[in-house]
Design a protein around this motif. Structure first.
Motif, PDB file in Angstrom:
ATOM      1  N   TYR A 302       0.836  -1.203   0.000  1.00 55.24           N
ATOM      2  CA  TYR A 302       0.000   0.000   0.000  1.00 55.24           C
ATOM      3  C   TYR A 302       0.871   1.254   0.000  1.00 55.24           C
ATOM      4  O   TYR A 302       1.052   1.898  -1.023  1.00 55.24           O
ATOM      5  N   GLU A 303       1.472   1.592   1.138  1.00 50.07           N
ATOM      6  CA  GLU A 303       2.296   2.813   1.193  1.00 50.07           C
ATOM      7  C   GLU A 303       3.449   2.738   0.188  1.00 50.07           C
ATOM      8  O   GLU A 303       3.770   3.732  -0.478  1.00 50.07           O
ATOM      9  N   ASN A 304       4.082   1.574   0.086  1.00 50.84           N
ATOM     10  CA  ASN A 304       5.214   1.413  -0.836  1.00 50.84           C
ATOM     11  C   ASN A 304       4.775   0.839  -2.177  1.00 50.84           C
ATOM     12  O   ASN A 304       5.616   0.504  -3.018  1.00 50.84           O
ATOM     13  N   GLY A 305       3.467   0.729  -2.379  1.00 53.22           N
ATOM     14  CA  GLY A 305       2.942   0.120  -3.578  1.00 53.22           C
ATOM     15  C   GLY A 305       1.906   0.999  -4.265  1.00 53.22           C
ATOM     16  O   GLY A 305       2.244   1.948  -4.975  1.00 53.22           O
ATOM     17  N   ILE A 306       0.632   0.701  -4.021  1.00 49.89           N
ATOM     18  CA  ILE A 306      -0.451   1.367  -4.754  1.00 49.89           C
ATOM     19  C   ILE A 306      -0.485   2.866  -4.484  1.00 49.89           C
ATOM     20  O   ILE A 306      -0.605   3.678  -5.404  1.00 49.89           O
ATOM     21  N   LYS A 307      -0.369   3.246  -3.208  1.00 42.45           N
ATOM     22  CA  LYS A 307      -0.407   4.677  -2.907  1.00 42.45           C
ATOM     23  C   LYS A 307       0.820   5.390  -3.477  1.00 42.45           C
ATOM     24  O   LYS A 307       0.730   6.557  -3.901  1.00 42.45           O
ATOM     25  N   ALA A 308       1.937   4.702  -3.505  1.00 42.96           N
ATOM     26  CA  ALA A 308       3.139   5.304  -4.095  1.00 42.96           C
ATOM     27  C   ALA A 308       2.959   5.532  -5.601  1.00 42.96           C
ATOM     28  O   ALA A 308       3.456   6.524  -6.147  1.00 42.96           O
TER      29      ALA A 308
END
Length: 430
Positions: A302-308
């Motif tokens: 999430y934080e290091n993936g999709i949201k990034a």
């Protein structure tokens, strides 16, 4: 007599419940407004298209010439239909599942091989791309729903990446984006054939991509984000730098982006957490984009993936819909088929479920926001912008509606959502 009546009632109830089994067209009472089906009847057809000169990733050898092969893809196409007098809505879809021992029977509203509706003119094109593994029915709930609202929806079975033929991921890493490109070309070509059912029905110049997981990985690339050099050299990538064709550092990549693609909805797109994009690549996305995520996704991150990915797409008019505490199965997959119930072998069941969220509820929320986003950006329906212009955290909205239905000045609740039904959701906008 009472016993007989009770028995009859139980039989009717049981038959009714059985009739609802594996329905892909259900709308919960608490579903947001735009989840409801549209005014059009729905047709459905299955087609096969073939790319005759695709690099054969599975048979490539390092430092050798790239072999080519014929890559065939099965498509499920939903479209607005003109039903004959003797046709009534309803069809079945037989589909393999994530568990190789389970075949599911899905029930929907479409009519197999119905005539396409010609009168209103051409409808925008939506291309749906499943995960790894998956198949063309994984997002069938969304396919039927959008077709009822005036879209032609084409869902792909990605070869080497379905439940039945899953192969080494290096094929998917290259072919996912290329399949999406090829299918757009193939549909546009069929629409030009005067006696084809899509002729005069689909507007391929007005296309959106919807991709889940690895489908989102491919969609992000085709929306303009070239892969990073680290992605090209990823340990599981195809040999001989084949992914360089789709890389941001390739001077020809930007010119290869298809201008017919006007918008995209990447759902849990995979790749950022393994280094497939960087700031330069993500800056290449210039079309409107609706990202969808669960903030407990441990597959795509999430934080290091999709949201990034969302944060890095600085040149896109973009949104990020977040299901709080949901994992990788947020929003996209159909609900768990009943064929999984009461089995000792539960392999694959988690593919269709989330520990926190009800899948049907997530499906309905996705249908709502996909409708608002696509109507706004593909049909120019400016009124739909109000469904996207909401406060960031649904739990902080104030629901203040008078008995006559008018909103009081302090009303800030998400448009289209009933009181309390936006709790657990966030919608970011940049």
């Amino acid at each position: 007599m009472r016993t007989l009546i009770a028995s009859l009632l139980m039989t009717i109830i049981s038959a009714t419940l059985h009739a609802q089994t594996n329905r892909i067209d259900l709308i919960r009472p608490d579903a947001p407004e735009l989840a409801r089906f549209g005014a059009y009847d729905i047709g459905v057809r299955t087609l096969e298209v073939t790319d005759v000169d695709r690099p054969d990733v599975l048979n490539m050898r390092r430092d050798e010439e790239t072999p080519l092969y014929q890559r065939s893809l099965t498509l499920e196409i939903w479209y607005p239909a003109q039903l004959a007098a003797d046709q009534t809505p309803g069809t079945e879809y037989q589909t393999p599942t994530r568990n190789s021992a389970v075949t599911a029977t899905l029930h929907g509203r479409a009519v197999r091989d119905a005539d396409a509706l010609q009168d209103p003119g051409a409808f925008p094109l939506i291309i749906i791309s499943h995960g790894y593994p998956g198949n063309r029915y994984l997002l069938s709930h969304l396919g039927e729903n959008l077709a009822s609202k005036g879209y032609v929806v084409v869902s792909i079975d990605h070869r080497d990446s379905t439940y039945e033929d899953q192969q080494n991921i290096n094929s998917t890493l290259y072919n996912r984006a290329m399949d999406q490109r090829f299918v757009l070309d193939a549909i546009a070509g069929l629409a030009d054939v005067s006696d084809h059912f899509l002729h005069g029905v689909v507007d391929s110049d007005n296309t959106a991509l919807i991709g889940y997981s690895m489908g989102g990985y491919g969609a992000v690339n085709n929306l303009g984000a070239g892969y990073s050099d680290a992605g090209v050299g990823f340990i599981a990538a195809p040999p001989n730098g084949l992914l360089n064709e789709l890389a941001a550092s390739n001077p020809d990549f930007a010119g290869s982006i298809d201008p017919r693609i006007k918008a995209g909805i990447p759902i849990a797109p995979w790749g950022m957490n393994t280094g497939f994009w960087d700031a330069d690549g993500l800056a290449g996305i210039t079309v409107p984009t609706l990202f969808v995520a669960g903030d407990a996704d441990t597959t795509s991150g999430y934080e290091n993936g999709i949201k990034a990915v969302y944060d890095g797409a600085v040149n896109s008019d973009r949104y990020l819909l977040v299901f709080k505490n949901a994992g990788h199965s947020a929003a996209a997959p159909i609900p768990l088929p009943v064929e999984f119930l009461d089995r000792e072998d539960t392999t694959g069941a988690g593919h269709y479920t989330d520990p926190v969220w009800d899948t049907l509820r997530m499906n309905n929320i996705l249908q709502h926001f996909a409708t608002a986003f696509l109507d706004l950006h593909l049909k120019g329906d400016a009124d739909k912008a109000t469904y996207l212009d909401v406060i960031e955290d649904g739990a902080e909205g104030v629901h203040a509606i008078n008995p006559n239905g008018e909103a009081r000045p302090e009303h800030t609740y998400w448009k289209g959502f009933g009181q309390g039904s936006a709790v657990g959701l966030k919608l970011y906008r940049n």
